[in-house]
Design a protein around this motif. Structure first.
Motif, short mmCIF file in Angstrom:
data_model
loop_
_atom_site.label_atom_id
_atom_site.label_comp_id
_atom_site.label_asym_id
_atom_site.label_seq_id
_atom_site.Cartn_x
_atom_site.Cartn_y
_atom_site.Cartn_z
N ALA A 114 4.34 -18.29 -1.72
CA ALA A 114 4.98 -16.98 -1.71
C ALA A 114 6.48 -17.09 -1.93
CB ALA A 114 4.69 -16.27 -0.39
N GLU A 115 7.11 -18.08 -1.29
CA GLU A 115 8.55 -18.26 -1.45
C GLU A 115 8.90 -18.66 -2.88
OE1 GLU A 115 10.40 -20.74 1.38
OE2 GLU A 115 9.99 -19.43 3.07
N ARG A 116 8.03 -19.45 -3.52
CA ARG A 116 8.29 -19.84 -4.91
C ARG A 116 8.26 -18.63 -5.83
NH1 ARG A 116 4.73 -25.43 -5.76
NH2 ARG A 116 5.89 -26.71 -4.25
N VAL A 117 7.28 -17.74 -5.60
CA VAL A 117 7.19 -16.53 -6.42
C VAL A 117 8.45 -15.68 -6.23
CG1 VAL A 117 5.94 -14.37 -6.77
CG2 VAL A 117 4.68 -16.50 -6.41
N ARG A 118 8.84 -15.50 -4.96
CA ARG A 118 10.03 -14.71 -4.68
C ARG A 118 11.27 -15.34 -5.30
NH1 ARG A 118 9.67 -14.73 0.42
NH2 ARG A 118 8.43 -12.84 0.60
N ALA A 119 11.36 -16.66 -5.26
CA ALA A 119 12.51 -17.35 -5.86
C ALA A 119 12.57 -17.11 -7.36
CB ALA A 119 12.43 -18.85 -5.56
N ARG A 120 11.39 -17.14 -8.03
CA ARG A 120 11.38 -16.90 -9.47
C ARG A 120 11.84 -15.48 -9.79
NH1 ARG A 120 6.48 -20.04 -9.45
NH2 ARG A 120 5.21 -18.12 -9.41
N LEU A 121 11.41 -14.52 -8.98
CA LEU A 121 11.84 -13.14 -9.20
C LEU A 121 13.35 -13.00 -9.04
CD1 LEU A 121 9.07 -11.20 -7.23
CD2 LEU A 121 9.16 -11.65 -9.67
N LEU A 122 13.87 -13.60 -7.99
CA LEU A 122 15.31 -13.51 -7.74
C LEU A 122 16.12 -14.16 -8.85
CD1 LEU A 122 15.42 -14.28 -3.92
CD2 LEU A 122 16.11 -12.17 -5.02
N ILE A 123 15.70 -15.33 -9.28
CA ILE A 123 16.42 -16.01 -10.33
C ILE A 123 16.38 -15.21 -11.63
CG2 ILE A 123 16.46 -18.07 -11.79
CD1 ILE A 123 17.58 -18.48 -8.99
N PRO B 87 19.03 -8.62 0.68
CA PRO B 87 18.51 -9.21 1.92
C PRO B 87 17.00 -9.15 2.06
CG PRO B 87 20.46 -7.90 2.38
CD PRO B 87 20.09 -7.63 0.96
N ALA B 88 16.39 -8.02 1.66
CA ALA B 88 14.94 -7.90 1.78
C ALA B 88 14.20 -8.84 0.83
CB ALA B 88 14.52 -6.45 1.51
N LEU B 89 14.86 -9.21 -0.26
CA LEU B 89 14.25 -10.12 -1.22
C LEU B 89 14.41 -11.58 -0.80
CD1 LEU B 89 15.36 -8.49 -4.59
CD2 LEU B 89 13.04 -8.57 -3.68
N VAL B 90 15.58 -11.89 -0.26
CA VAL B 90 15.91 -13.28 0.04
C VAL B 90 15.42 -13.70 1.41
CG1 VAL B 90 17.79 -14.95 0.20
CG2 VAL B 90 17.94 -13.09 -1.44
N LEU C 157 15.21 -6.17 -15.30
CA LEU C 157 14.89 -5.29 -14.17
C LEU C 157 13.60 -4.51 -14.41
CD1 LEU C 157 18.34 -3.80 -13.10
CD2 LEU C 157 16.78 -5.13 -11.68
N LEU C 158 13.35 -4.15 -15.65
CA LEU C 158 12.14 -3.40 -15.97
C LEU C 158 10.88 -4.24 -15.81
CD1 LEU C 158 13.33 -1.41 -19.11
CD2 LEU C 158 12.51 -0.40 -16.98
N LEU C 159 10.98 -5.52 -16.17
CA LEU C 159 9.80 -6.38 -16.19
C LEU C 159 9.48 -7.03 -14.85
CD1 LEU C 159 10.20 -8.15 -19.66
CD2 LEU C 159 8.73 -6.22 -19.06
N VAL C 160 10.50 -7.26 -14.03
CA VAL C 160 10.28 -7.94 -12.76
C VAL C 160 9.78 -6.95 -11.71
CG1 VAL C 160 11.37 -9.19 -10.87
CG2 VAL C 160 11.97 -9.74 -13.23
N ARG C 161 8.67 -7.27 -11.10
CA ARG C 161 8.11 -6.40 -10.07
C ARG C 161 8.76 -6.71 -8.72
NH1 ARG C 161 1.71 -5.95 -8.29
NH2 ARG C 161 1.97 -4.21 -6.85
#
Length: 446
Positions: free
Chosen positions: A2-11, A127-130, A183-187
């Motif tokens: 889960a953290e890897r997915v979130r990291a990819r989104l943030l990057i 903050p909610a993402l990281v 921004l449009l493509l990242v969920r």
């Protein structure tokens, strides 16, 4: 996983925003050069700084309300659109040979206002993402964008010769498109984009005041932002005067090299904060960064030497990500998510309102007060002049010595305020990070 997915989104989001910021920095540099070449006026050139800073302060309280009321991703998209409209208008004026100086002031103001709404929404969403565990490191990564802004003039100088001002404006428009497409493509999880979607809305001014009330109710946070505002006031003098200081004893080519060296120091500080995240007590990083930065500013004044500046300028800018990211992390972790956008906006007003003032004061104080004092026959030639030297540029050097000393004294005064010294002990209000969404694209629906 889960953290890897979130990291990819943030990057992905961060890269898109970085690309857009570089494009805007290229445009800002090129337009500033155009104004100076057309007018030959330092005053008209400096007014671009004012047009880029004052609207940001005026718009910030309303930006906080917008960030807490509406979907933050949509707000960021609309903000990018607003800035892109201003850039497109300038490109059209250039193409028709109709560009005038006032057009640039107006476009700079529009870009600054749009950028403020964008940044407040971005910072409130982060903050909610990281999550609390990695927030400080990500704020350090965010400081890399400041280094990119300093490096942009080196690229812009090449581009304006090869493709012209209209080509640079076109590149800027393309970078806006890249950021928006990302921004449009990242969920993104709804907890980040709309943390208080069901809250009762109040009149705009009352909602905007909520950020101020929250800061005033938390004395340590309020004093932290007042400290940050004083720091920005002093930093503004250095930001305006560093180029005239260098040009008083070095060539424009050397100036470019030294600006790049300063950017390298900023980049290094950003990488350190990204890897480290700062100390457990973040206020210590703020105090330490301010004190070291003040010493570095004083050292700027000791000699008209490019080698000296090549060492102390990167040292000073190395402290910038330490102070900025630690301050931002404290605000984000100690503020309730439902009011975070408005608190960030209020904090921005308190922290940034002093910058236009320093921009207005720096030039006249250097030219009309400090430079005459440091002439070979000036009032301070026989005293301070024996330390920093006399002649052209040494009055500006004395400004650096005074500003640096005030910065160190500011730290000493701040340390005496117990509520500020203990700001890390305030209860954390940041909730755990939301579950990571799947990495599939989700278009923005109307």
């Amino acid at each position: 996983m889960a953290e890897r997915v979130r990291a990819r989104l943030l990057i992905a989001v961060w890269v898109g925003q970085l690309v857009s910021l570089v494009g805007s920095s290229l445009t800002g540099f090129v337009l500033g050069v155009w104004v100076y070449q057309q007018t030959g006026s330092v005053t008209q050139f400096s007014l671009i700084f004012l047009a880029s800073s004052l609207p940001a302060v005026l718009v910030a309280p309303f930006a906080g309300v917008i960030a807490d009321r509406f979907d933050r991703r949509r707000v960021m998209l609309l903000s990018d659109l607003g800035a892109a409209i201003g850039t497109a208008a300038l490109a059209l004026l250039v193409a028709t040979d109709s560009l005038e100086v006032w057009h640039i002031y107006l476009a700079s103001a529009l870009s600054a206002a749009s950028s403020t709404v964008h940044q407040v929404s971005y910072q409130a969403m982060t903050p909610a993402l990281v999550g609390k565990a990695h927030l400080a490191r990500f704020n350090g990564l965010m400081q890399v964008t400041r280094a990119a802004q300093i490096a942009a003039p080196l690229i812009a100088g090449v581009l304006v010769v090869s493709i012209g001002i209209d080509g640079v404006l076109t590149i800027d428009l393309v970078t806006f498109a890249v950021a928006s497409l990302t921004l449009l493509l990242v969920r993104l999880p709804v907890e980040a984009t709309r943390p208080a979607a069901e809250r009762t809305r109040e009149p705009v001014l009352r909602e905007a005041a909520a950020g101020w009330h929250y800061l005033r109710a938390h004395t340590g946070l309020w004093q932290l932002m007042v400290l940050f505002g004083a720091y920005n006031f002093l930093f503004g003098f250095a930001g305006v005067l560093v180029q005239p200081l260098i040009l008083s004893f070095a060539s424009p080519d050397t100036l470019g090299v030294l600006m790049f060296a300063g950017g390298a120091g900023l980049f290094a500080g950003s990488l350190v904060m990204t890897a480290w995240g700062g100390p457990t007590r973040r206020i210590h990083a703020v105090f330490g960064g301010l004190a070291l930065g003040g010493v570095a500013l004083v050292l700027h004044s000791l000699s008209p030497s490019a080698w000296l500046i090549a060492v102390v300028a990167p040292l000073f800018l190395f402290t910038l990500p330490i102070v900025n990211s630690s301050t931002m992390t404290l605000i984000q972790t100690k503020t309730e998510p439902k009011v975070l956008g408005r608190v960030l906006a209020a904090a921005r007003v308190v922290g940034d309102a002093s910058i236009p003032v320093s921009y207005l004061l720096a030039g006249p104080l250097a030219d009309q007060v400090f430079e005459p004092l440091m002439r070979p026959d000036g009032a301070l030639a026989g005293s301070v002049g024996t330390i920093v030297g006399t002649g052209d540029g040494r009055g500006t050097a004395l400004v650096f010595a005074v500003v640096g000393t005030l910065m160190v004294l500011l730290v000493a005064f701040a340390w005496s305020r117990r509520s500020l010294r203990d700001v890390d002990d305030l209860p954390d209000a940041l909730e755990p990070a939301a579950p990571a969404p799947t990495a599939t694209a989700e278009p923005v629906r109307g």
